[in-house]
Design a protein around this motif. Structure first.
Motif, PDB file in Angstrom:
ATOM      1  N   ASP A  65       0.831  -1.208   0.000  1.00 37.16           N
ATOM      2  CA  ASP A  65       0.000   0.000   0.000  1.00 37.16           C
ATOM      3  C   ASP A  65       0.863   1.255   0.000  1.00 37.16           C
ATOM      4  O   ASP A  65       0.544   2.242  -0.688  1.00 37.16           O
ATOM      5  N   ALA A  66       1.961   1.224   0.763  1.00 39.30           N
ATOM      6  CA  ALA A  66       2.845   2.386   0.819  1.00 39.30           C
ATOM      7  C   ALA A  66       3.522   2.610  -0.527  1.00 39.30           C
ATOM      8  O   ALA A  66       3.712   3.755  -0.963  1.00 39.30           O
ATOM      9  N   ILE A  67       3.904   1.526  -1.214  1.00 37.25           N
ATOM     10  CA  ILE A  67       4.518   1.644  -2.540  1.00 37.25           C
ATOM     11  C   ILE A  67       3.516   2.247  -3.525  1.00 37.25           C
ATOM     12  O   ILE A  67       3.861   3.099  -4.361  1.00 37.25           O
TER      13      ILE A  67
ATOM     14  N   ALA B 268       3.886   5.709  -5.557  1.00 34.40           N
ATOM     15  CA  ALA B 268       3.756   5.740  -7.013  1.00 34.40           C
ATOM     16  C   ALA B 268       2.757   6.809  -7.451  1.00 34.40           C
ATOM     17  O   ALA B 268       2.983   7.517  -8.443  1.00 34.40           O
ATOM     18  N   ALA B 269       1.656   6.942  -6.703  1.00 34.87           N
ATOM     19  CA  ALA B 269       0.653   7.957  -7.036  1.00 34.87           C
ATOM     20  C   ALA B 269       1.238   9.355  -6.901  1.00 34.87           C
ATOM     21  O   ALA B 269       0.986  10.238  -7.734  1.00 34.87           O
ATOM     22  N   THR B 270       2.037   9.563  -5.856  1.00 37.67           N
ATOM     23  CA  THR B 270       2.683  10.872  -5.652  1.00 37.67           C
ATOM     24  C   THR B 270       3.664  11.166  -6.782  1.00 37.67           C
ATOM     25  O   THR B 270       3.707  12.291  -7.307  1.00 37.67           O
ATOM     26  N   ILE B 271       4.456  10.165  -7.160  1.00 39.43           N
ATOM     27  CA  ILE B 271       5.425  10.346  -8.249  1.00 39.43           C
ATOM     28  C   ILE B 271       4.694  10.614  -9.561  1.00 39.43           C
ATOM     29  O   ILE B 271       5.123  11.444 -10.373  1.00 39.43           O
TER      30      ILE B 271
ATOM     31  N   ARG C  87      11.039   0.704  -6.786  1.00 44.81           N
ATOM     32  CA  ARG C  87       9.925  -0.251  -6.829  1.00 44.81           C
ATOM     33  C   ARG C  87       8.638   0.429  -7.304  1.00 44.81           C
ATOM     34  O   ARG C  87       7.838  -0.168  -8.033  1.00 44.81           O
ATOM     35  N   ALA C  88       8.422   1.658  -6.862  1.00 45.65           N
ATOM     36  CA  ALA C  88       7.200   2.373  -7.235  1.00 45.65           C
ATOM     37  C   ALA C  88       7.127   2.604  -8.742  1.00 45.65           C
ATOM     38  O   ALA C  88       6.095   2.363  -9.375  1.00 45.65           O
TER      39      ALA C  88
ATOM     40  N   ALA D 233      13.783   6.251   9.199  1.00 46.65           N
ATOM     41  CA  ALA D 233      12.918   5.554  10.165  1.00 46.65           C
ATOM     42  C   ALA D 233      11.941   4.617   9.461  1.00 46.65           C
ATOM     43  O   ALA D 233      10.759   4.566   9.772  1.00 46.65           O
ATOM     44  N   GLN D 234      12.448   3.847   8.492  1.00 41.45           N
ATOM     45  CA  GLN D 234      11.585   2.964   7.727  1.00 41.45           C
ATOM     46  C   GLN D 234      11.782   1.499   8.088  1.00 41.45           C
ATOM     47  O   GLN D 234      11.202   0.622   7.466  1.00 41.45           O
TER      48      GLN D 234
END
Length: 294
Positions: free
Chosen positions: A38-40, A44-47, A76-77, A111-112
């Motif tokens: 979900d985070a990826i 991807a949507a932001t990019i 990965r995104a 912090a990931q």
């Protein structure tokens, strides 16, 4: 010239070039083992909306082939979600140990990492650079006790470490399980998941396993009785019937009850209209189930 964490000099290259994604591979020393899908997708949507604001950093490990040093989530995104054929990148020169250190440091700074991944990263840094806990703590701006406590998580069994990385249990749960052997840890992991045990519950049960006599003695110790308040002499209060003492469910009974509830949920999820009610009758906990014949 810039100094990295371990005092080696590296050339400061800021030239951005577009590289084919097919020529890029993830970092072999990447400490992050779990990437949330979900985070990826969100990244991807932001990019897609704003473009790749920060290029990835790679090193050329052989002619025409590159390894990621920083930016694997971005990579990965754009490859799994956006199907880019090329990606902006900064190509730098770096040895294996420096590449490993940079991959770890980048994740720590962002912090990931999960607590277990962080512990593994610290262990790798110490191994690859012949560092003591005190030296590492000083380098990353943490106390030695902080580093030591993280490294203790690596003594947990593999299933427990995986559960922490996947967020099934917390780091604090894991610290309580350190008192058990690997088989006991795995058994307790199942109980935590099945019964939804809190850290406090886990600590109590672990104590019962490690030192059953002390735990039994503590449970048998009666609580101090409150001081009695004298009744007025003018009028004696009528005697009241004593309420029936209710006993708490023991561990086995709690497991049985949770198992019944989970089974009922499966039946209800199948579409059958099942009625249930629960009664606490002092020494007996009663579950009444009504299943329609039609």
């Amino acid at each position: 010239m810039a100094l990295n964490l371990f005092g080696r000099k590296k050339k400061d290259e800021k030239v951005v070039t577009e590289l084919p994604v097919s020529a890029i591979v993830p970092n072999r020393f990447q400490p992050r083992k779990v990437f949330q899908e979900d985070a990826i997708k969100e990244l991807a949507a932001t990019i897609s909306d704003h473009g790749l604001l920060q290029p990835i950093v790679v090193r050329e490990y052989e002619h025409g082939h590159y390894e990621i040093i920083a930016g694997e989530r971005r990579f990965r995104a754009v490859t799994t979600q956006l199907n880019w054929e090329k990606i902006p990148a900064i190509v730098t020169t770096m040895a294996d140990d420096e590449s490993a250190a940079m991959a770890i440091i980048e994740n720590l700074q962002r912090a990931q990492l999960s607590p277990v991944e962080e512990a593994r990263a610290y262990n790798d840094l110490m191994t690859q650079n012949a560092m003591t806990q005190a030296n590492l703590a000083r380098r990353i701006g943490k106390s030695q006790s902080f580093v030591a406590n993280k490294l203790r998580l690596l003594k947990l069994s593999a299933p427990v470490q995986t559960a922490i990385m996947n967020g099934v249990i917390s780091e604090r749960h894991g610290r309580e399980l350190l008192r058990l052997d690997p088989e006991q840890q795995t058994a307790m992991l199942e109980r935590i998941a099945l019964e939804g045990l809190t850290v406090k519950d886990t600590a109590r049960i672990v104590q019962e396993i490690v030192d059953p006599e002390a735990a039994a003695a503590e449970q048998a110790t009666p609580a101090p009785a409150p001081e009695a308040t004298p009744e007025p002499e003018a009028k004696a209060a009528p005697a009241k019937p004593k309420p029936r003492k209710r006993r708490a469910l023991n561990h086995d009974s709690r497991i049985a009850l949770n198992t019944i509830k989970k089974s009922l949920k499966l039946v209800k999820d199948s579409g059958m209209k099942v009625k249930e009610r629960e009664e606490d009758d002092g020494d007996v906990y009663r579950v009444i189930i009504e299943i329609p014949k039609k």
